[in-house]
Design a protein around this motif. Structure first.
Motif: not given
Lengths: 79, 282
Positions: A6-8, A47-50, A74-76, B227-228
């Protein structure tokens, strides 16, 4: 054997036709690291944090056994 | 006649439903008593709650809250850092449920791009400080709440003054740097922190007690390029901060009352696009 990925949020944009309700099924990934699998999909790792594997916090070094449910975020940070 | 006798005299018995009768008092009566006795509306409210008299404005809290819990909320002091999308919703929930003391903090003024989601933004508030508009609206909703407001940024130099005597602090900020600073200071001051963040139709909530790892798991230092950052790319739709702000306010209420289960050492991630609510463990 297949994992369900699953991608967020913005990470969904890197996979054409991604279905947010169903996620995506990836076969024959056992023994590979999550990092390799995401790189193959063209998802920028910065772009991937969690990373969550079967509902528990993990990281990109995780080695897949081939049947997990994996979610990456990603870090929202908006308010 | 003393204040307590006066409150009892103007209170009335109300049949809440067939099984429940309560003594209740109206806002106008309480405000009059405050004015006639040179006490604040907050003190008049406290006196009524001390007597076990339900303010009519809280009658629909009754039976979900006990009068002791309502009183505890009235005595609680909560700081909400940010009065934008998240903050507007958090503050509205907290003032309606009956939190007695609120500290409002935001350095910004309202602009047109806030109108799509921020509770206190309106045509009439363009260009005006967010904390002033927030206070005005919140006082109108609940004049029995005490307010402190800071039209300034939350930073090291202002943090001690902002968080003085605060029981819970809410992260309603919009960037990582300030959130991480807020976590650091709340840790030092041993104040529970309720964190929430949003982008697009997704958001998450986490309650962080002093000593918890908290945001260290969620954010990288330094701030990623634009962009990230999902919120920079996707913007934010109104339902997202309104829902996440509501969940943050609920965490605050549970913290104050010591009730229920907190979203602690886990994250509640919500995706409104797919109507998914997911609890993840850390």
């Amino acid at each position: 054997m297949a994992i369900r990925l699953f991608l967020s949020s913005t990470l969904r944009r890197y996979v054409d036709g991604y279905d947010p309700s169903r996620g995506m099924e990836l076969e024959q990934v056992q023994g590979r690291s999550l990092r390799e699998v995401l790189m193959d999909l063209g998802i920028p790792l910065e772009g991937v944090k969690i990373v969550m594997v079967d509902g528990v916090h993990s990281d990109l070094n995780y080695t897949l056994s081939g049947e997990e449910r994996v979610a990456v975020f990603p870090p929202v940070g908006g308010g | 006649m003393g204040i307590l006798e006066e409150i009892q005299r103007v209170s009335e018995l109300i049949q809440r439903h067939s099984l429940l009768r309560v003594t209740a008092i109206g806002d106008l009566e309480l405000l009059n008593i405050a004015q006639n006795n040179s006490i604040t509306p907050w003190e008049a409210m406290k006196a009524a709650l001390d007597l076990g008299i339900w303010p009519k404005r809280y009658l629909r809290n009754l039976e979900t809250l006990t009068i002791q819990e309502q009183r505890r909320l009235h005595l609680a002091h909560v700081a909400v850092i940010g009065a934008g999308g998240l903050g507007g919703q958090v503050l509205t929930c907290l003032v309606r449920v009956g939190i007695g003391m609120l500290t409002l903090v935001d350095p910004d003024t309202f602009e047109e791009s806030n109108l799509n989601r921020q509770a206190f933004s309106a045509i009439s508030s363009m260009g005006l400080p967010k904390v002033d508009q927030a206070e005005q609206r919140l006082k109108d909703i609940n004049p029995f709440c005490k307010f402190r407001k800071f039209h300034k940024k939350f930073e090291v130099s202002s943090s001690e003054e902002i968080l003085r005597d605060v029981y819970v602090v809410v992260d309603a900020l919009d960037n990582r740097k300030d959130r991480i600073l807020l976590q650091e200071i709340s840790r030092q001051m041993k104040i529970p922190l309720v964190h929430g963040a949003v982008a697009g139709l997704e958001g998450h909530v986490m309650t962080i007690l002093p000593g918890d790892e908290g945001l260290d798991k969620l954010y990288t230092d330094p701030e990623p390029e634009e962009a990230m950052r999902p919120e920079a790319v996707l913007g934010v739709l109104a339902p997202t901060p309104m829902l996440i702000g509501t969940l943050e306010a609920t965490e605050v209420i549970k913290l104050i009352l010591g009730r229920g289960s907190l979203i602690r050492s886990q994250i509640l991630y919500v995706d409104l696009e797919t109507a998914g609510f997911h609890l993840f463990q850390f």
